[in-house]
Structures are given as C-alpha cells and as structure tokens.
Design a protein around this motif. Sequence first.
Motif, PDB file in Angstrom:
ATOM      1  N   HIS A 288       0.881  -1.408  -0.045  1.00 32.95           N
ATOM      2  CA  HIS A 288      -0.056   0.030  -0.089  1.00 32.95           C
ATOM      3  C   HIS A 288       0.881   1.484   0.098  1.00 32.95           C
ATOM      4  O   HIS A 288       0.445   2.350  -0.674  1.00 32.95           O
ATOM      5  CB  HIS A 288      -1.090   0.056   1.009  1.00 32.95           C
ATOM      6  CG  HIS A 288      -0.781   0.552   2.390  1.00 32.95           C
ATOM      7  ND1 HIS A 288      -0.425  -0.377   3.556  1.00 32.95           N
ATOM      8  CD2 HIS A 288      -0.416   1.628   3.062  1.00 32.95           C
ATOM      9  CE1 HIS A 288      -0.283   0.274   4.453  1.00 32.95           C
ATOM     10  NE2 HIS A 288       0.008   1.362   4.273  1.00 32.95           N
ATOM     11  N   PRO A 289       1.979   1.428   0.695  1.00 28.94           N
ATOM     12  CA  PRO A 289       2.560   2.587   0.766  1.00 28.94           C
ATOM     13  C   PRO A 289       3.105   2.911  -0.704  1.00 28.94           C
ATOM     14  O   PRO A 289       3.482   4.183  -0.936  1.00 28.94           O
ATOM     15  CB  PRO A 289       3.877   2.557   1.584  1.00 28.94           C
ATOM     16  CG  PRO A 289       3.496   1.614   2.651  1.00 28.94           C
ATOM     17  CD  PRO A 289       2.610   0.510   1.715  1.00 28.94           C
ATOM     18  N   ARG A 290       3.348   2.028  -1.565  1.00 34.34           N
ATOM     19  CA  ARG A 290       3.660   2.454  -3.009  1.00 34.34           C
ATOM     20  C   ARG A 290       2.601   2.259  -3.917  1.00 34.34           C
ATOM     21  O   ARG A 290       3.045   2.427  -5.190  1.00 34.34           O
ATOM     22  CB  ARG A 290       4.779   1.344  -3.280  1.00 34.34           C
ATOM     23  CG  ARG A 290       5.997   1.184  -2.313  1.00 34.34           C
ATOM     24  CD  ARG A 290       6.975   0.212  -2.524  1.00 34.34           C
ATOM     25  NE  ARG A 290       8.051   0.458  -3.844  1.00 34.34           N
ATOM     26  CZ  ARG A 290       8.999  -0.528  -4.205  1.00 34.34           C
ATOM     27  NH1 ARG A 290       8.449  -1.843  -3.932  1.00 34.34           N
ATOM     28  NH2 ARG A 290       9.544  -0.070  -5.039  1.00 34.34           N
ATOM     29  N   CYS A 291       1.648   2.017  -3.726  1.00 36.39           N
ATOM     30  CA  CYS A 291       0.498   1.600  -4.746  1.00 36.39           C
ATOM     31  C   CYS A 291      -0.141   2.795  -5.264  1.00 36.39           C
ATOM     32  O   CYS A 291      -1.009   3.480  -4.334  1.00 36.39           O
ATOM     33  CB  CYS A 291      -0.360   0.723  -4.018  1.00 36.39           C
ATOM     34  SG  CYS A 291      -1.606   0.309  -5.134  1.00 36.39           S
ATOM     35  N   MET A 295      -6.520   2.195  -1.616  1.00 36.47           N
ATOM     36  CA  MET A 295      -7.666   2.786  -0.977  1.00 36.47           C
ATOM     37  C   MET A 295      -7.564   2.724   0.368  1.00 36.47           C
ATOM     38  O   MET A 295      -6.555   1.973   0.838  1.00 36.47           O
ATOM     39  CB  MET A 295      -8.851   1.929  -1.656  1.00 36.47           C
ATOM     40  CG  MET A 295      -9.039   1.706  -3.028  1.00 36.47           C
ATOM     41  SD  MET A 295     -10.141   0.565  -3.531  1.00 36.47           S
ATOM     42  CE  MET A 295      -9.001  -0.878  -3.305  1.00 36.47           C
ATOM     43  N   ASP A 296      -8.472   3.153   0.994  1.00 30.79           N
ATOM     44  CA  ASP A 296      -8.540   3.234   2.646  1.00 30.79           C
ATOM     45  C   ASP A 296      -8.355   1.804   3.099  1.00 30.79           C
ATOM     46  O   ASP A 296      -7.556   1.461   4.087  1.00 30.79           O
ATOM     47  CB  ASP A 296      -9.626   3.765   3.044  1.00 30.79           C
ATOM     48  CG  ASP A 296      -9.306   4.892   4.168  1.00 30.79           C
ATOM     49  OD1 ASP A 296      -8.199   5.317   4.064  1.00 30.79           O
ATOM     50  OD2 ASP A 296     -10.408   5.348   4.777  1.00 30.79           O
ATOM     51  N   VAL A 297      -9.170   1.052   2.514  1.00 30.56           N
ATOM     52  CA  VAL A 297      -9.160  -0.623   3.169  1.00 30.56           C
ATOM     53  C   VAL A 297      -7.862  -1.105   3.179  1.00 30.56           C
ATOM     54  O   VAL A 297      -7.399  -2.031   3.996  1.00 30.56           O
ATOM     55  CB  VAL A 297     -10.227  -1.325   2.461  1.00 30.56           C
ATOM     56  CG1 VAL A 297      -9.948  -1.500   0.981  1.00 30.56           C
ATOM     57  CG2 VAL A 297     -10.458  -2.539   2.890  1.00 30.56           C
ATOM     58  N   CYS A 298      -6.944  -0.694   2.022  1.00 30.49           N
ATOM     59  CA  CYS A 298      -5.695  -1.212   1.844  1.00 30.49           C
ATOM     60  C   CYS A 298      -4.650  -1.386   3.040  1.00 30.49           C
ATOM     61  O   CYS A 298      -3.793  -1.836   3.424  1.00 30.49           O
ATOM     62  CB  CYS A 298      -4.934  -0.791   0.448  1.00 30.49           C
ATOM     63  SG  CYS A 298      -5.989  -0.831  -0.810  1.00 30.49           S
TER      64      CYS A 298
END
Length: 329
Positions: A288-291, A295-298
């Motif tokens: 998630h930090p690089r995506c 989204m919030d859920v991630c």
Amino acid sequence: MNEQSPILELRGVTRNFRVSRGLMRGTATLKAVDDVSLSLRRGEALGLVGESGCGKTTLSRILLGLLAPSSGEVLIDGQTLAAADPKARARRIQPVFQDPYSSLNPRKTVSQIVAAPLDVHAIGTSAERERTVVRTLDLVGLPRRVADSYPGQMSGGQRQRVAIARALVMQPEVIICDEPTSALDVSVQSQILNLLLDLQKELGLTYLLISHNLAVVEHIANRVAVMYLGRIVEVSSTTRLFAEARHPYTTALLQSVLTPEPGLGIPDTHLGISYPNPMDPPSGCAFHPRCPAMMDVCRHQRPEPLRDDHGRVECHLRPRHKQDQEGNP
Ligand SMILES: Nc1ncnc2c1ncn2[C@@H]1O[C@H](COP(=O)(O)OP(=O)(O)O)[C@@H](O)[C@H]1O
Ligand code: SF4
Ligand SMILES: [Mg+2]
C-alpha cells in the motif's frame, strides 16, 4: 501422471529468520516467505519475479530441500519433500545459481565440476561418468576441449554453461534457475536463455526460472508468479500477464521492463518510495505505501486471494472489479 499434475508443490509455506536489529537492540523475526502456495506443473516453465529481497532465493532453497520451511509443506509428486532421500531428490531437482563465478570451484577442472553430482551419489563407473560428462558438455554447447580447463580460464557465459551442465548431468526433471543470467553481459544473456529453451524442448524439462526482471522470464516462462515481500501477489499465464496485469505491482514491474536497457540491475519500478524493510512490513496490503491505486481499506486489511480461470491475485481492487462486472453493488 498427467501433464497438469504438479511435480512440485508448496502449501502454505512460511519461512522466518531471526535477525539482529543492531547493537543492544535484540533480535527480530523476518518473514522471508509468507504463506506461499504455489505449484510447478510437469513440463512448464514457471517464472518467479520480484524485486531483490522479496524472498525468491529463500523460496528456491526451500524447494531444493536446502532450507526447511518454518511452517507449511513441500510436496514432490504429492509426497512430502522431507520424506524424499537426498539422492532421489538430486535426481529429480537440480539448481543453477546466479553467479557462475562463485558457484564453481576454481580449483576443479570443468569435467570434475560437471561429474561432481555423479561422484557424490556414486552413479556409474568412472568410464561411464566420463562419457556422461562429454555428452553433457555437447548438450550445453561447450567444446570438448574445455573439459580440462579451469573456471578462471573461461568467460562468464561459458561458466554458466558449465553450471547448467552440472545441473543436467543427473538427468533431473526439474531445474531451478535462480537469476541465471543476472551476472552476465547483456549480449550473453539471451544466448543462455535460448540454451535453456532448447534444452527444455529437447529434454522435456520443467523449470522454475527466478529473476528480478520480467523481461527475462517473458522469454521462457509459460506462467509467471509475482512476489512481493514474501507473498505471491499474482499468478497468471505469461501472455495474459503481459496483456493485462491485474495487480498494481505487476503493472509497475511491467513498466520497469520497458526501460531502454532491460536486464541491467534492479528494475526501476517508478514507484517512488523504496522497497519496505522486511523486518517492519507495512500493515494491510504490504504494497500500500507504494501503490498508485491504494484505497483506505488497503491500509488495514490484507486482501484475500482471488482464484479464477486466469490464476490468482491478491488485491482489494480485483474482487470489486469482479462484483462490478457481475452487476453487484
Ligand atoms: N539466512 C538468512 N538470515 C537472515 N535473513 C535472511 C537470510 N536469507 C535471506 N534473508 C532475508 O530474507 C529476505 C529475502 O531474501 P532472498 O530470499 O535472498 O530474496 P531475493 O532472492 O528475492 O533477493 C531478505 O530480506 C533477506 O535479507
Ligand atoms: S490491495 Fe490496495 S494497496 Fe494493495 S495492491 Fe491492491 S489497490 Fe494497491
Ligand atoms: Mg536471490
């Protein structure tokens, strides 16, 4: 045994390492391989890709029986790997490592190196071993006169041919190639990849081909597994993966191979933020930090794997995508 039956299979395999956090800061657990289930089908070439440090070599060492999983199972033809004796295993699975400079003993001649697995497992008479070595050198395109040479007298490409010959001499069914061309000049890389392709056709080999570079596996693999921080985040046929990557990390890797000189060093994934510290992995989806599609859920929920006819993907986007297509809210 049919063509689709797995020859090698990982079921829920995890491998932890205890590592030092630094002076006076104690130790921490590093999860190098995290709950991986993956099968290698008879006769296929499966590519395993991901950035340096994602766990590819650890996974290959587990498959080779050189490293035990912390949990989970490794099966050969449906039997646990631990139960297979080393000689039986060596006859079926052989490695080719990245660096032909360090993986070949500089004090042994080529024929001694190639014959070593036969010697270790006491296979054949010395005359038979000699004949097998000559035949195997032919197979990998090395002239017979190199039999008495030492690795130091050979080029990088020739040395990797010796390493391949050493793997083939046991007539294995599976070859695990860990970054087989990464230490070689770009001009030599494709020669080695073509040799691997020819050998597969000729001998009906099954390959696991590991690389940090998708361009390398595209050349050979029928299927590709993409690894990120110890997990397999996408598995797909090579054609489909290149046509429509489903995981944002796969998309980033694909973009990285469209650079002018693919094959050189670690791919620039254009992800901005660097690869996370595996001792302190991000919460939720580790990507998630690089995506770019985060989204919030991630941030707080790890995506459940989605399996379908195309393979497997671990991303919150995919189930949503599927629901949208099915007209569900
Ligand atoms: N013997 C070991 N002891 C401690 N950590 C290890 C060991 N082997 C690998 N690691 C760590 O496990 C992670 C995965 O490493 P590796 O399997 O070599 O990745 P790759 O082959 O994809 O570069 C890395 O963070 C690496 O530092
Ligand atoms: S789960 Fe979220 S952060 Fe992870 S890859 Fe998918 S969209 Fe990106
Ligand atoms: Mg490695």
